[in-house]
Scaffold this motif. Structure first.
Motif, PDB file in Angstrom:
ATOM      1  N   LEU A 128      -9.838  -2.138  -2.167  1.00 30.39           N
ATOM      2  CA  LEU A 128      -8.716  -0.898  -2.251  1.00 30.39           C
ATOM      3  C   LEU A 128      -9.317   0.129  -3.172  1.00 30.39           C
ATOM      4  O   LEU A 128      -9.066   1.229  -2.804  1.00 30.39           O
ATOM      5  CB  LEU A 128      -7.144  -1.486  -2.888  1.00 30.39           C
ATOM      6  N   GLU A 129      -9.860  -0.422  -4.258  1.00 28.17           N
ATOM      7  CA  GLU A 129     -10.648   0.719  -5.062  1.00 28.17           C
ATOM      8  C   GLU A 129     -11.605   1.492  -4.455  1.00 28.17           C
ATOM      9  O   GLU A 129     -11.844   2.475  -4.519  1.00 28.17           O
ATOM     10  CB  GLU A 129     -11.225  -0.036  -6.247  1.00 28.17           C
ATOM     11  N   LYS A 130     -12.261   1.062  -3.603  1.00 26.87           N
ATOM     12  CA  LYS A 130     -13.521   1.620  -2.892  1.00 26.87           C
ATOM     13  C   LYS A 130     -12.754   2.804  -1.879  1.00 26.87           C
ATOM     14  O   LYS A 130     -13.150   3.711  -1.836  1.00 26.87           O
ATOM     15  CB  LYS A 130     -14.200   0.546  -2.175  1.00 26.87           C
ATOM     16  N   VAL A 131     -11.773   2.258  -1.106  1.00 22.88           N
ATOM     17  CA  VAL A 131     -11.150   2.962  -0.182  1.00 22.88           C
ATOM     18  C   VAL A 131     -10.512   4.204  -0.788  1.00 22.88           C
ATOM     19  O   VAL A 131     -10.656   5.350  -0.637  1.00 22.88           O
ATOM     20  CB  VAL A 131      -9.983   2.382   0.696  1.00 22.88           C
ATOM     21  N   ASP A 150      -1.487   2.404  -8.684  1.00 23.50           N
ATOM     22  CA  ASP A 150      -2.357   1.554  -9.621  1.00 23.50           C
ATOM     23  C   ASP A 150      -1.951   0.576  -9.811  1.00 23.50           C
ATOM     24  O   ASP A 150      -2.701  -0.693  -9.969  1.00 23.50           O
ATOM     25  CB  ASP A 150      -2.758   2.590 -11.028  1.00 23.50           C
ATOM     26  N   GLU A 151      -0.568   0.179 -10.299  1.00 26.24           N
ATOM     27  CA  GLU A 151      -0.016  -1.133 -10.481  1.00 26.24           C
ATOM     28  C   GLU A 151      -0.364  -2.190  -9.541  1.00 26.24           C
ATOM     29  O   GLU A 151      -0.648  -3.288  -9.477  1.00 26.24           O
ATOM     30  CB  GLU A 151       1.384  -1.254 -10.860  1.00 26.24           C
ATOM     31  N   ALA A 174       3.849   4.002  -2.349  1.00 30.95           N
ATOM     32  CA  ALA A 174       2.614   3.420  -2.820  1.00 30.95           C
ATOM     33  C   ALA A 174       2.354   2.236  -1.801  1.00 30.95           C
ATOM     34  O   ALA A 174       1.116   2.147  -1.447  1.00 30.95           O
ATOM     35  CB  ALA A 174       2.553   2.900  -4.360  1.00 30.95           C
ATOM     36  N   ALA A 175       3.182   1.494  -1.590  1.00 30.63           N
ATOM     37  CA  ALA A 175       2.821   0.208  -0.770  1.00 30.63           C
ATOM     38  C   ALA A 175       2.535   0.724   0.812  1.00 30.63           C
ATOM     39  O   ALA A 175       1.642   0.056   1.237  1.00 30.63           O
ATOM     40  CB  ALA A 175       4.362  -0.338  -0.525  1.00 30.63           C
ATOM     41  N   ASP A 176       3.108   1.728   1.256  1.00 35.01           N
ATOM     42  CA  ASP A 176       2.668   2.113   2.396  1.00 35.01           C
ATOM     43  C   ASP A 176       1.167   2.548   2.499  1.00 35.01           C
ATOM     44  O   ASP A 176       0.692   2.475   3.572  1.00 35.01           O
ATOM     45  CB  ASP A 176       3.575   3.318   3.021  1.00 35.01           C
ATOM     46  N   LEU A 177       0.850   3.603   1.543  1.00 35.54           N
ATOM     47  CA  LEU A 177      -0.557   3.928   1.381  1.00 35.54           C
ATOM     48  C   LEU A 177      -1.421   2.617   1.398  1.00 35.54           C
ATOM     49  O   LEU A 177      -2.498   2.643   1.951  1.00 35.54           O
ATOM     50  CB  LEU A 177      -0.730   4.634   0.169  1.00 35.54           C
ATOM     51  N   LEU A 178      -1.138   1.486   0.600  1.00 36.82           N
ATOM     52  CA  LEU A 178      -1.942   0.437   0.497  1.00 36.82           C
ATOM     53  C   LEU A 178      -1.962  -0.416   1.956  1.00 36.82           C
ATOM     54  O   LEU A 178      -3.115  -0.932   2.133  1.00 36.82           O
ATOM     55  CB  LEU A 178      -1.743  -0.398  -0.672  1.00 36.82           C
ATOM     56  N   MET A 191      -4.477   6.494  -8.967  1.00 39.26           N
ATOM     57  CA  MET A 191      -4.969   7.170  -7.795  1.00 39.26           C
ATOM     58  C   MET A 191      -5.061   8.737  -8.196  1.00 39.26           C
ATOM     59  O   MET A 191      -4.275   9.100  -8.894  1.00 39.26           O
ATOM     60  CB  MET A 191      -3.953   7.065  -6.579  1.00 39.26           C
ATOM     61  N   LYS A 192      -6.159   9.367  -7.561  1.00 42.42           N
ATOM     62  CA  LYS A 192      -6.337  10.930  -8.371  1.00 42.42           C
ATOM     63  C   LYS A 192      -5.065  11.692  -7.399  1.00 42.42           C
ATOM     64  O   LYS A 192      -4.869  11.654  -6.381  1.00 42.42           O
ATOM     65  CB  LYS A 192      -7.826  11.375  -7.597  1.00 42.42           C
ATOM     66  N   ILE A 193      -4.907  12.665  -8.482  1.00 46.81           N
ATOM     67  CA  ILE A 193      -4.030  13.772  -7.996  1.00 46.81           C
ATOM     68  C   ILE A 193      -4.567  14.938  -8.035  1.00 46.81           C
ATOM     69  O   ILE A 193      -5.276  15.262  -8.944  1.00 46.81           O
ATOM     70  CB  ILE A 193      -2.659  13.819  -9.195  1.00 46.81           C
TER      71      ILE A 193
END
Ligand SMILES: NC(=O)c1ccc[n+]([C@@H]2O[C@H](COP(=O)([O-])OP(=O)(O)OC[C@H]3O[C@@H](n4cnc5c(N)ncnc54)[C@H](O)[C@@H]3O)[C@@H](O)[C@H]2O)c1
Ligand SMILES: N[C@H](CO)Cc1c[nH]c[nH+]1
Ligand SMILES: [Zn+2]
Length: 425
Positions: free
Chosen positions: A295-298, A283-284, A249-253, A1-3
């Motif tokens: 997910l990658e698209k979003v 990413d994992e 991470a889980a909540d973001l996804l 994920m971009k930072i």
């Protein structure tokens, strides 16, 4: 994920603030045509569109009570228990809203009584999305505040590609909703707003949906009332070094997976190491997901970890973004939450994961998206009532104020307004 390192007015923050599905002219025109076709062509057109876009088999939009009951019986006892508890929690929460909806009346110096009465709407339409997913929870979140408000007639439309899902039928039956139409998108909004043979128009349409449903709602506003623009889901997590990166991470996804591809999964942190750990966890989790491509698209569109120099900037950016859901996983989470002014719902502390609100806690999950939390509120009982002013003037009050009223009326050139009052003096 971009930072990305950002300040309050960075270009990246501007881009996120301008997020949302920018509907193309083509989509606009398409929605307008569907609305007009159903307005003029009635039920036949609605059926045609539902067959084309919503998986309707046959020619009947309405779902009968016996069909609902048959489907509802298929729900497992454990799911039935969970759905019943979610309904109870939503009812308990929304009943508190009645405290602010009592109306009032008071007596003035000359015996006049002035006040405000609150009345429920008579007939409302609930849009339950069903394109990319099944949403029994959204039936609960749409319907419970309407029921608590005392709305007489509740109509549900839902597309449901493979027919009404048993879980949706179960909630409909639990809530006693029996007017249900198998139709979605702009054609459902047209059916609710304009009515058609056998379907009376509603007074208000509420509920989330994709771009077709959202634009259609905007278009029919004025013919009927609408609640808000509740579009693709969004989450913004504020996380410091005390946050568990795997939780973040889980909540973001959780919100990225909704399916339209236009969801937003954002994080703000004041710590670069935390940013890196969250990014690795995302990413994992994406790598292992069955929904990897989606997910990658979003995440490519609106998945970002923004690194700020301090929480002063972090909070200012969060308030500019005005997300649908805002989670706070920082040391002084409650204290930080007090500075948040723009968000659909705030989730405080590590145990308040967003899906707790989507399904169970009680507050509504129909929430403003695309930054509209700057001026819109969660769906609530207040969305299903109207306020009505009450004026009961006494003779003493008209004798005291009649001349002043007449003077104002004459100033506006309204002779007959003035006369109506002067006759009483
Ligand atoms: N903000 C909230 O409170 C909230 C709550 C739940 C869901 N959501 C969001 O609601 C959205 C639901 O979207 P969905 O797609 O799953 O269901 P949906 O019911 O909103 O949309 C599906 C319908 O859109 C119409 N449609 C699709 N493609 C079309 C086309 N090319 N031309 C004309 N019409 C077309 C069809 O009628 C189809 O049945 C998601 O983005 C989700 O994130 C938001
Ligand atoms: N997160 C959505 C609101 O943006 C609601 C929902 C329903 N089911 C799962 N999630
Ligand atoms: Zn969700």
């Amino acid at each position: 994920m971009k930072i990305i390192k950002v300040k309050q007015n960075s270009q990246e923050v501007d881009r996120i603030c301008a997020r949302g599905v920018a509907p193309t002219e083509e989509i606009h025109q398409k929605v307008k045509k569907i609305l007009e076709d159903v307005r003029t062509g009635g039920m036949a057109k609605a059926v045609e569109y539902a067959q084309k876009f919503d998986g309707l088999q046959g020619k009947k939009l309405s779902v009968s009570e016996s069909q609902i009951a048959k489907l509802a019986d298929k729900v497992s006892p454990t799911l039935a228990k969970a759905l019943r508890q979610a309904i109870k929690n939503a009812v308990a929460f929304h009943q508190h809203e009645l405290n602010d909806l009592k109306g009032f009346s008071f007596q003035g110096k000359n015996g006049e009584v002035l006040g405000q009465r609150i009345r429920p709407m008579r007939r409302v339409g609930l849009y339950v999305p069903g394109g990319a997913a099944v949403y029994p929870s959204t039936v609960i979140m749409n319907a419970v505040p309407a029921l608590v408000a005392g709305v007489d007639e509740i109509v549900v439309t839902t597309p449901a590609k493979d027919g009404i899902h048993p879980s949706v039928a179960f909630v409909l039956r639990e809530l006693g909703i029996s007017e249900v139409y198998h139709i979605g998108g702009a054609q459902a909004i047209a059916l609710l707003a304009y009515g058609a043979k056998g379907v009376e128009p509603v007074d208000k349409i509420v509920g989330p949906g994709n771009v077709f449903a959202a634009i259609a709602k905007k278009e029919v506003f004025g013919v009927v009332d609408i609640d808000m623009i509740a579009g693709p889901s969004e989450i913004l997590v504020l996380a410091d070094s005390s946050a568990d990166p795997d939780f973040v991470a889980a909540d973001l996804l959780s919100q990225a997976e909704h399916g339209s591809g236009f969801e937003a999964a954002l994080c703000i942190t004041d710590n670069m190491d935390t940013a890196k750990m969250i990014s690795e966890c995302v990413d994992e989790q994406v790598e292992r997901s069955l929904k990897k491509e989606l997910l990658e698209k979003v995440l490519e569109n609106f998945g970002r970890i923004l690194v700020v120099k301090d929480w002063f900037d972090g909070v200012a950016i969060a308030n500019r973004i005005a997300p649908e859901h805002l989670e706070i996983m920082t040391r002084e989470a409650e204290e930080l939450s007090q500075s948040i002014v723009n968000a659909g719902a705030v989730f405080i502390g590590p145990w308040s994961s967003e899906p707790v609100g989507d399904y169970f806690a009680g507050p509504d999950h129909v929430l403003p998206t695309n930054g509209t939390a700057r001026f819109s509120s969660p769906l609530g009982v207040y969305d299903f009532v109207k306020r009505m002013s009450v004026i009961q003037y006494s003779q003493k009050a008209i004798l005291k104020n009649g001349k002043a009223i007449a003077e104002m009326a004459n100033t506006e050139g309204f002779f007959h307004h003035a006369q109506a009052v002067l006759k009483r003096l």
